[in-house]
Motif scaffolding. Structure first.
Motif, PDB file in Angstrom:
ATOM      1  N   VAL A   1      34.607  49.064  40.739  1.00 19.28           N
ATOM      2  CA  VAL A   1      33.298  48.290  40.744  1.00 19.28           C
ATOM      3  C   VAL A   1      33.439  47.546  42.283  1.00 19.28           C
ATOM      4  CG1 VAL A   1      31.962  46.548  39.649  1.00 19.28           C
ATOM      5  CG2 VAL A   1      33.941  47.625  38.469  1.00 19.28           C
ATOM      6  N   CYS A   2      33.578  48.282  43.290  1.00 17.62           N
ATOM      7  CA  CYS A   2      33.731  47.932  44.812  1.00 17.62           C
ATOM      8  C   CYS A   2      32.893  49.125  45.509  1.00 17.62           C
ATOM      9  CB  CYS A   2      34.888  47.715  45.363  1.00 17.62           C
ATOM     10  SG  CYS A   2      35.537  46.417  44.591  1.00 17.62           S
ATOM     11  N   TYR A   3      32.391  48.736  46.679  1.00 19.04           N
ATOM     12  CA  TYR A   3      31.704  49.665  47.563  1.00 19.04           C
ATOM     13  C   TYR A   3      32.897  50.875  48.092  1.00 19.04           C
ATOM     14  CZ  TYR A   3      27.681  46.785  47.754  1.00 19.04           C
ATOM     15  OH  TYR A   3      26.601  45.937  47.294  1.00 19.04           O
ATOM     16  N   THR A   4      33.931  50.536  48.535  1.00 18.49           N
ATOM     17  CA  THR A   4      34.843  51.192  49.225  1.00 18.49           C
ATOM     18  C   THR A   4      36.456  50.891  48.760  1.00 18.49           C
ATOM     19  OG1 THR A   4      35.122  50.101  51.270  1.00 18.49           O
ATOM     20  CG2 THR A   4      33.343  51.869  50.967  1.00 18.49           C
ATOM     21  N   SER A   5      37.208  51.429  49.193  1.00 16.73           N
ATOM     22  CA  SER A   5      38.783  51.034  48.868  1.00 16.73           C
ATOM     23  C   SER A   5      39.163  49.768  49.843  1.00 16.73           C
ATOM     24  CB  SER A   5      39.641  52.183  49.366  1.00 16.73           C
ATOM     25  OG  SER A   5      39.622  53.233  48.099  1.00 16.73           O
ATOM     26  N   HIS A   6      38.444  49.751  50.857  1.00 17.53           N
ATOM     27  CA  HIS A   6      38.782  48.450  51.850  1.00 17.53           C
ATOM     28  C   HIS A   6      38.110  47.026  51.106  1.00 17.53           C
ATOM     29  CE1 HIS A   6      38.877  46.205  55.583  1.00 17.53           C
ATOM     30  NE2 HIS A   6      37.913  45.673  55.068  1.00 17.53           N
ATOM     31  N   HIS A   7      36.840  47.320  50.516  1.00 18.41           N
ATOM     32  CA  HIS A   7      36.490  46.392  49.721  1.00 18.41           C
ATOM     33  C   HIS A   7      37.337  45.739  48.404  1.00 18.41           C
ATOM     34  CE1 HIS A   7      32.686  44.870  46.917  1.00 18.41           C
ATOM     35  NE2 HIS A   7      33.378  43.833  47.368  1.00 18.41           N
ATOM     36  N   CYS A   8      37.630  47.131  47.879  1.00 13.14           N
ATOM     37  CA  CYS A   8      38.578  46.806  46.670  1.00 13.14           C
ATOM     38  C   CYS A   8      39.767  45.966  47.127  1.00 13.14           C
ATOM     39  CB  CYS A   8      38.862  48.283  46.099  1.00 13.14           C
ATOM     40  SG  CYS A   8      40.187  48.000  44.644  1.00 13.14           S
ATOM     41  N   HIS A   9      40.374  46.309  48.286  1.00 12.44           N
ATOM     42  CA  HIS A   9      41.688  45.759  48.535  1.00 12.44           C
ATOM     43  C   HIS A   9      41.472  44.076  48.963  1.00 12.44           C
ATOM     44  CE1 HIS A   9      45.694  45.170  49.965  1.00 12.44           C
ATOM     45  NE2 HIS A   9      45.273  44.771  51.289  1.00 12.44           N
ATOM     46  N   ASP A  10      40.121  43.963  49.589  1.00 10.73           N
ATOM     47  CA  ASP A  10      39.890  42.586  49.694  1.00 10.73           C
ATOM     48  C   ASP A  10      39.721  41.859  48.487  1.00 10.73           C
ATOM     49  OD1 ASP A  10      39.851  42.965  52.365  1.00 10.73           O
ATOM     50  OD2 ASP A  10      37.730  43.000  52.731  1.00 10.73           O
ATOM     51  N   VAL A  11      39.037  42.378  47.698  1.00 11.25           N
ATOM     52  CA  VAL A  11      38.913  41.531  46.162  1.00 11.25           C
ATOM     53  C   VAL A  11      40.330  41.438  45.470  1.00 11.25           C
ATOM     54  CG1 VAL A  11      38.024  41.691  43.867  1.00 11.25           C
ATOM     55  CG2 VAL A  11      36.503  42.658  45.778  1.00 11.25           C
ATOM     56  N   LEU A  12      41.311  42.512  45.420  1.00 12.48           N
ATOM     57  CA  LEU A  12      42.624  42.221  44.763  1.00 12.48           C
ATOM     58  C   LEU A  12      43.287  41.373  45.600  1.00 12.48           C
ATOM     59  CD1 LEU A  12      43.525  45.740  43.746  1.00 12.48           C
ATOM     60  CD2 LEU A  12      42.277  43.944  42.578  1.00 12.48           C
ATOM     61  N   GLN A  13      43.109  41.101  47.016  1.00 12.92           N
ATOM     62  CA  GLN A  13      43.955  40.095  47.728  1.00 12.92           C
ATOM     63  C   GLN A  13      43.713  38.724  47.308  1.00 12.92           C
ATOM     64  OE1 GLN A  13      43.401  41.637  51.882  1.00 12.92           O
ATOM     65  NE2 GLN A  13      45.675  41.429  51.921  1.00 12.92           N
ATOM     66  N   GLN A  14      42.517  38.547  46.887  1.00 11.71           N
ATOM     67  CA  GLN A  14      42.022  37.196  46.313  1.00 11.71           C
ATOM     68  C   GLN A  14      42.291  36.758  44.770  1.00 11.71           C
ATOM     69  OE1 GLN A  14      40.842  35.122  48.706  1.00 11.71           O
ATOM     70  NE2 GLN A  14      41.208  37.010  50.125  1.00 11.71           N
ATOM     71  N   SER A  15      42.845  38.086  44.344  1.00 13.52           N
ATOM     72  CA  SER A  15      43.076  37.859  42.708  1.00 13.52           C
ATOM     73  C   SER A  15      44.323  37.163  42.833  1.00 13.52           C
ATOM     74  CB  SER A  15      42.952  39.179  42.166  1.00 13.52           C
ATOM     75  OG  SER A  15      43.663  39.221  40.741  1.00 13.52           O
ATOM     76  N   ALA A  16      44.661  36.602  41.407  1.00 14.65           N
ATOM     77  CA  ALA A  16      45.833  35.862  41.156  1.00 14.65           C
ATOM     78  C   ALA A  16      47.002  36.988  40.622  1.00 14.65           C
ATOM     79  CB  ALA A  16      45.884  34.813  39.988  1.00 14.65           C
ATOM     80  N   ALA A  17      46.481  37.634  39.981  1.00 14.37           N
ATOM     81  CA  ALA A  17      47.616  38.603  39.395  1.00 14.37           C
ATOM     82  C   ALA A  17      47.146  40.300  39.061  1.00 14.37           C
ATOM     83  CB  ALA A  17      47.814  38.187  37.950  1.00 14.37           C
ATOM     84  N   MET A  18      46.451  40.869  40.358  1.00 12.36           N
ATOM     85  CA  MET A  18      45.966  42.062  40.276  1.00 12.36           C
ATOM     86  C   MET A  18      46.564  43.032  41.364  1.00 12.36           C
ATOM     87  SD  MET A  18      43.941  42.274  37.872  1.00 12.36           S
ATOM     88  CE  MET A  18      42.749  43.761  38.323  1.00 12.36           C
ATOM     89  N   GLY A  19      46.558  44.275  41.221  1.00 13.43           N
ATOM     90  CA  GLY A  19      46.891  45.385  42.136  1.00 13.43           C
ATOM     91  C   GLY A  19      46.964  46.553  41.465  1.00 13.43           C
TER      92      GLY A  19
END
Length: 309
Positions: free
Chosen positions: A86-104
């Protein structure tokens, strides 16, 4: 010209397999590190305090004996779980996951087919607990770049798209990427076209775990890289990891809802196959969605087995 990528190997317990497609590792320039690695309870070549503990500095996650660790991993892991990010690119995905508490996720699969491995497969990532709460212990995860229904203006409650983000160009559809994300792709000038389109509207629509999911397909480059990744994991695990997808023998198709045997199934599954939100605190999931071509994976695996025999 695409940016040169020398590596084509994926890694588990220090062991590598060449999968014949570009892979950027976490320790290479331009690579992404898993934001929240964890230890697997079925593996013992690490400090057990790392199992489900708060994240430690990435470089502290060391494997004591890689040979023993690989044998343990073969016994512990028997599922590869596919996600749309649910992101534009993998770079976007990584940015989102870095802000998450328990994702990867162990892998990101970008629109242009570039694979990013974020940690050794020995480690657990908290991407899909499944309805029994044990999904991450037995799984490897791949987050594939695709906006799912967020690409449709009518359903874009997250990105508030003013118009559909896929536009027809001649006989093909093209994803309209914001400049900030277009420039993060490793293939300069790449345009993301769905590998398939459904009729005049372009997007696919099917019910998954009780919800109608409308989405455009993944790219041809993503399918090619994903098939190579699945075969690579199979080889890395010395065949202990089956090249198999769910199949309904009555319809000849892959079911999209959560499976009854979701915990014991050995092979490649979607997030929706293992998680319908029936357990407390576990959300219902729908990925990799209505457009994903399960038949293509099945045919590719059949061809691989024929060639290997």
């Amino acid at each position: 010209m695409p940016k040169p990528i020398a590596n084509q190997c994926i890694v588990a317990c220090g062991r590598t397999v060449d999968i014949g497609t570009p892979v950027v590792l976490w320790n290479q320039p331009g690579g992404y590190r898993c934001p929240h690695p964890r230890g697997r309870s079925g593996c013992h070549q690490h400090d057990p305090e790392w199992n489900d503990a708060p994240t430690h500095p990435f470089d502290t996650y060391q494997i004591a004996n890689t040979e023993h660790a690989l044998e343990e991993l073969k016994q512990a892991v028997h599922q590869l779980i596919l996600h749309y990010d649910v992101c534009y690119t993998s770079h976007h995905c990584h940015d989102v996951l870095q802000q998450s508490a328990a994702m990867g996720s162990h892998f990101y699969l970008d629109l242009d087919g570039t694979l990013y491995q974020t940690c050794d497969l020995y480690w657990k990532t908290n991407t899909a607990p499944a309805d029994d709460g044990k999904g991450n212990e037995r799984s490897i995860h791949v987050e594939m770049a695709n906006l799912s229904w967020q690409a449709r203006a009518e359903e874009s409650d997250l990105y508030h798209a003013k118009q559909d983000l896929y536009v027809r160009h001649g006989k093909r559809w093209r994803l309209q990427l914001p400049d900030a994300y277009r420039n993060t792709l490793r293939t300069p000038g790449f345009h993301a076209h769905p590998a398939r389109a459904h009729g005049e509207r372009g997007y696919f629509s099917r019910r998954i775990n009780g919800r109608i999911v409308r989405m455009w397909d993944f790219t041809e480059e993503q399918y090619q890289a994903l098939i190579r990744l699945c075969i690579g994991v199979h080889e890395l695990f010395d065949g202990h990891f089956p090249l198999k997808v769910p199949l309904d023998k009555n319809t000849g198709r892959t079911p999209l809802d959560r499976l009854r045997n979701f915990a014991s199934f050995r092979g490649i599954l979607g997030h929706a196959h293992v998680q319908a939100g029936t357990a407390p605190g576990v959300k219902c999931k729908y990925d990799p969605g209505s457009a994903f071509d399960w038949g293509r994976l099945r045919r590719a695996f059949e061809a691989y087995r024929r060639n290997a025999s």
